[in-house]
Write a protein that holds these residues in place. Structure first.
Motif, PDB file in Angstrom:
ATOM      1  N   ALA A 125       0.809  -1.213   0.000  1.00 61.24           N
ATOM      2  CA  ALA A 125       0.000   0.000   0.000  1.00 61.24           C
ATOM      3  C   ALA A 125       0.846   1.269   0.000  1.00 61.24           C
ATOM      4  CB  ALA A 125      -0.936  -0.001   1.213  1.00 61.24           C
ATOM      5  N   TRP A 126       1.974   1.285   0.746  1.00 56.75           N
ATOM      6  CA  TRP A 126       2.657   2.553   0.964  1.00 56.75           C
ATOM      7  C   TRP A 126       4.153   2.545   0.677  1.00 56.75           C
ATOM      8  CZ3 TRP A 126      -0.269   6.551   1.155  1.00 56.75           C
ATOM      9  CH2 TRP A 126      -1.553   6.462   1.657  1.00 56.75           C
ATOM     10  N   LEU A 127       4.734   1.412   0.367  1.00 55.67           N
ATOM     11  CA  LEU A 127       6.162   1.382   0.058  1.00 55.67           C
ATOM     12  C   LEU A 127       6.359   1.277  -1.444  1.00 55.67           C
ATOM     13  CD1 LEU A 127       7.608  -0.931   2.866  1.00 55.67           C
ATOM     14  CD2 LEU A 127       7.362   1.559   2.844  1.00 55.67           C
ATOM     15  N   GLU A 128       7.356   1.986  -1.940  1.00 55.57           N
ATOM     16  CA  GLU A 128       7.684   1.947  -3.364  1.00 55.57           C
ATOM     17  C   GLU A 128       8.859   1.004  -3.579  1.00 55.57           C
ATOM     18  OE1 GLU A 128       6.063   3.378  -5.735  1.00 55.57           O
ATOM     19  OE2 GLU A 128       4.714   4.670  -4.584  1.00 55.57           O
ATOM     20  N   PHE A 129       8.669  -0.004  -4.416  1.00 55.80           N
ATOM     21  CA  PHE A 129       9.745  -0.927  -4.770  1.00 55.80           C
ATOM     22  C   PHE A 129       9.462  -1.469  -6.168  1.00 55.80           C
ATOM     23  CE2 PHE A 129       6.585  -3.176  -2.259  1.00 55.80           C
ATOM     24  CZ  PHE A 129       6.285  -4.288  -3.025  1.00 55.80           C
ATOM     25  N   PRO A 130      10.483  -1.908  -6.875  1.00 53.58           N
ATOM     26  CA  PRO A 130      10.293  -2.355  -8.260  1.00 53.58           C
ATOM     27  C   PRO A 130       9.361  -3.559  -8.349  1.00 53.58           C
ATOM     28  CG  PRO A 130      12.615  -1.976  -7.797  1.00 53.58           C
ATOM     29  CD  PRO A 130      11.905  -1.901  -6.483  1.00 53.58           C
ATOM     30  N   PRO A 194      -5.342   8.141   5.206  1.00 53.11           N
ATOM     31  CA  PRO A 194      -4.914   9.420   4.610  1.00 53.11           C
ATOM     32  C   PRO A 194      -3.393   9.533   4.535  1.00 53.11           C
ATOM     33  CG  PRO A 194      -6.649   9.782   6.224  1.00 53.11           C
ATOM     34  CD  PRO A 194      -6.248   8.348   6.351  1.00 53.11           C
ATOM     35  N   ARG A 195      -2.902   9.923   3.354  1.00 57.28           N
ATOM     36  CA  ARG A 195      -1.459  10.072   3.170  1.00 57.28           C
ATOM     37  C   ARG A 195      -0.894  11.156   4.086  1.00 57.28           C
ATOM     38  NH1 ARG A 195       2.155   8.792  -0.814  1.00 57.28           N
ATOM     39  NH2 ARG A 195       0.476   7.838  -2.037  1.00 57.28           N
ATOM     40  N   GLU A 196      -1.684  12.188   4.333  1.00 62.80           N
ATOM     41  CA  GLU A 196      -1.191  13.284   5.170  1.00 62.80           C
ATOM     42  C   GLU A 196      -0.845  12.811   6.570  1.00 62.80           C
ATOM     43  OE1 GLU A 196      -3.917  13.267   3.464  1.00 62.80           O
ATOM     44  OE2 GLU A 196      -3.556  14.706   1.838  1.00 62.80           O
ATOM     45  N   LEU A 197      -1.609  11.836   7.083  1.00 61.06           N
ATOM     46  CA  LEU A 197      -1.344  11.312   8.421  1.00 61.06           C
ATOM     47  C   LEU A 197      -0.005  10.596   8.467  1.00 61.06           C
ATOM     48  CD1 LEU A 197      -2.485  10.871  11.279  1.00 61.06           C
ATOM     49  CD2 LEU A 197      -3.556   8.775  10.437  1.00 61.06           C
ATOM     50  N   LEU A 198       0.288   9.827   7.440  1.00 64.39           N
ATOM     51  CA  LEU A 198       1.567   9.126   7.399  1.00 64.39           C
ATOM     52  C   LEU A 198       2.725  10.093   7.188  1.00 64.39           C
ATOM     53  CD1 LEU A 198       0.540   6.036   5.216  1.00 64.39           C
ATOM     54  CD2 LEU A 198       0.531   6.259   7.696  1.00 64.39           C
ATOM     55  N   GLU A 199       2.513  11.092   6.354  1.00 63.80           N
ATOM     56  CA  GLU A 199       3.575  12.062   6.126  1.00 63.80           C
ATOM     57  C   GLU A 199       3.873  12.867   7.388  1.00 63.80           C
ATOM     58  OE1 GLU A 199       5.447  12.293   3.591  1.00 63.80           O
ATOM     59  OE2 GLU A 199       4.382  10.811   2.352  1.00 63.80           O
ATOM     60  N   GLU A 208       9.697   3.425   9.283  1.00 62.31           N
ATOM     61  CA  GLU A 208       8.617   2.624   8.713  1.00 62.31           C
ATOM     62  C   GLU A 208       8.046   1.641   9.732  1.00 62.31           C
ATOM     63  OE1 GLU A 208       7.174   3.199   5.979  1.00 62.31           O
ATOM     64  OE2 GLU A 208       8.579   4.710   5.277  1.00 62.31           O
ATOM     65  N   LEU A 209       8.904   0.980  10.501  1.00 61.44           N
ATOM     66  CA  LEU A 209       8.402   0.021  11.487  1.00 61.44           C
ATOM     67  C   LEU A 209       7.609   0.725  12.591  1.00 61.44           C
ATOM     68  CD1 LEU A 209      11.361  -2.500  11.884  1.00 61.44           C
ATOM     69  CD2 LEU A 209       9.185  -2.849  10.706  1.00 61.44           C
ATOM     70  N   ARG A 210       8.124   1.856  13.047  1.00 70.10           N
ATOM     71  CA  ARG A 210       7.408   2.601  14.075  1.00 70.10           C
ATOM     72  C   ARG A 210       6.101   3.162  13.517  1.00 70.10           C
ATOM     73  NH1 ARG A 210       9.858   7.664  17.632  1.00 70.10           N
ATOM     74  NH2 ARG A 210       8.071   7.874  19.057  1.00 70.10           N
ATOM     75  N   LEU A 211       6.127   3.617  12.287  1.00 70.79           N
ATOM     76  CA  LEU A 211       4.914   4.108  11.640  1.00 70.79           C
ATOM     77  C   LEU A 211       3.881   3.000  11.505  1.00 70.79           C
ATOM     78  CD1 LEU A 211       3.517   6.452  10.116  1.00 70.79           C
ATOM     79  CD2 LEU A 211       4.632   5.632   8.047  1.00 70.79           C
ATOM     80  N   PHE A 212       4.374   1.819  11.155  1.00 73.08           N
ATOM     81  CA  PHE A 212       3.470   0.681  11.015  1.00 73.08           C
ATOM     82  C   PHE A 212       2.857   0.292  12.358  1.00 73.08           C
ATOM     83  CE2 PHE A 212       3.012  -3.976  11.249  1.00 73.08           C
ATOM     84  CZ  PHE A 212       2.032  -4.164  10.287  1.00 73.08           C
ATOM     85  N   ALA A 213       3.669   0.289  13.409  1.00 76.02           N
ATOM     86  CA  ALA A 213       3.193  -0.162  14.718  1.00 76.02           C
ATOM     87  C   ALA A 213       2.338   0.885  15.418  1.00 76.02           C
ATOM     88  CB  ALA A 213       4.385  -0.537  15.605  1.00 76.02           C
TER      89      ALA A 213
END
Length: 303
Positions: A125-130, A194-199, A208-213
């Protein structure tokens, strides 16, 4: 005094007709939500619970009483009810061992699906990878793969690596087939955050781990709880995978009860209470997390 033109009259007529139709529909909907519908729903729920109640009463009757008459006869003669069946059930090492084996399979298979599915859903959903979108399409494609297709190849694989007829093998099989749906469900749920909340959390220095938890998991609690209920019920009630991959000496309760059915006339005093206990556990889990389940379903509907 202003004269009404024919065009204005024709324009006003559909609006009044539509209002009348809406008003009629509203009245019908209000009547449908009245007492008659509620009585019907209550009767339907009682009818649905009738087999469960019959199994409960049967589990407290001796085989002799069950052979003479149906379980409903005990309602007029409650003195026939006894707890001897449950005492014999607890003394039956096959059934008690099967209940423990079922717990040992269901709990890890559910937790693994929740943990791995939540992590993968957040990544998609939120990480960019090839190749992210292509990998997600592969995950969606795995949803249509039936369990029966994998029984023979996975059996050969487990036999080669020593996981055939082991608890770990059954857990891995259930985890593998539960993950596609888990990733699909949680990815779609997490994508609505909402993307703004994550930003804002990233600006505060959250990794990322803290954001996820700290952010994603609390917001995704209802969806994760709903997924946990589905996975738990599926694994607990499964018999096909357990029949193929589980240890024949200590099978899960579904397989153990199926083996008792072969000698139904002699083992009904064990079969009835064992079946009821195997059914009570999923019911307890569902009612314990009912609020989270409804919240998850409603959140998914709104989104």
């Amino acid at each position: 005094m202003t004269a009404t033109t024919p065009a204005a009259a024709r324009a006003a007529r559909p609006a009044s007709t539509t209002a009348a139709r809406v008003s009629t529909a509203s009245r019908l909907a209000a009547r449908a939500a009245g007492g008659a519908v509620r009585v019907f729903l209550v009767l339907a729920a009682l009818f649905w619970l009738l087999p469960t109640f019959g199994l409960l009463v049967s589990s407290f009757l001796s085989p002799t009483d069950l052979n003479k008459a149906g379980w409903w006869q005990a309602l007029t003669a409650p003195a026939r009810l006894t707890t001897d069946n449950y005492a014999r059930l607890l003394e039956n090492e096959t059934i008690t061992g099967s209940l423990l084996s079922t717990v040992a399979i269901t709990v890890p298979a559910t937790l693994l699906v929740l943990v791995v599915g939540a992590l993968a859903g957040y990544a998609f959903a939120w990480l960019e990878f090839p190749g992210r979108d292509w990998l997600f399409l592969v995950v969606v494609g795995l949803l249509v793969v039936p369990v029966q297709v994998a029984l023979i190849p996975v059996s050969e694989l487990f036999g080669a690596i020593g996981l055939f007829e082991t608890t770990a093998g059954v857990v891995l099989f259930h985890t593998a087939f539960g993950l596609p749906f888990a990733v699909f469900l949680l990815r779609n749920f997490f994508a609505e955050i909402p993307r703004e909340l994550l930003e804002a959390a990233r600006l505060d220095g959250a990794g990322e781990l803290r954001l996820f938890a700290r952010v994603v998991l609390p917001l995704g609690g209802p969806a994760i709880a709903s997924l946990g209920i589905f996975q738990f019920l599926w694994v607990w009630n499964d018999m096909l995978v357990a029949l193929v991959f589980a240890d024949s000496a200590h099978p899960p309760v579904t397989v153990a009860l199926q083996q008792q059915v072969r000698q139904f006339g002699n083992n009904i005093d064990v079969l009835a209470p064992g079946a009821f206990l195997s059914m009570v556990v999923p019911l307890v889990v569902f009612f314990a997390f009912q609020r989270q389940f409804v919240s998850g379903v409603m959140a998914g509907a709104v989104k």
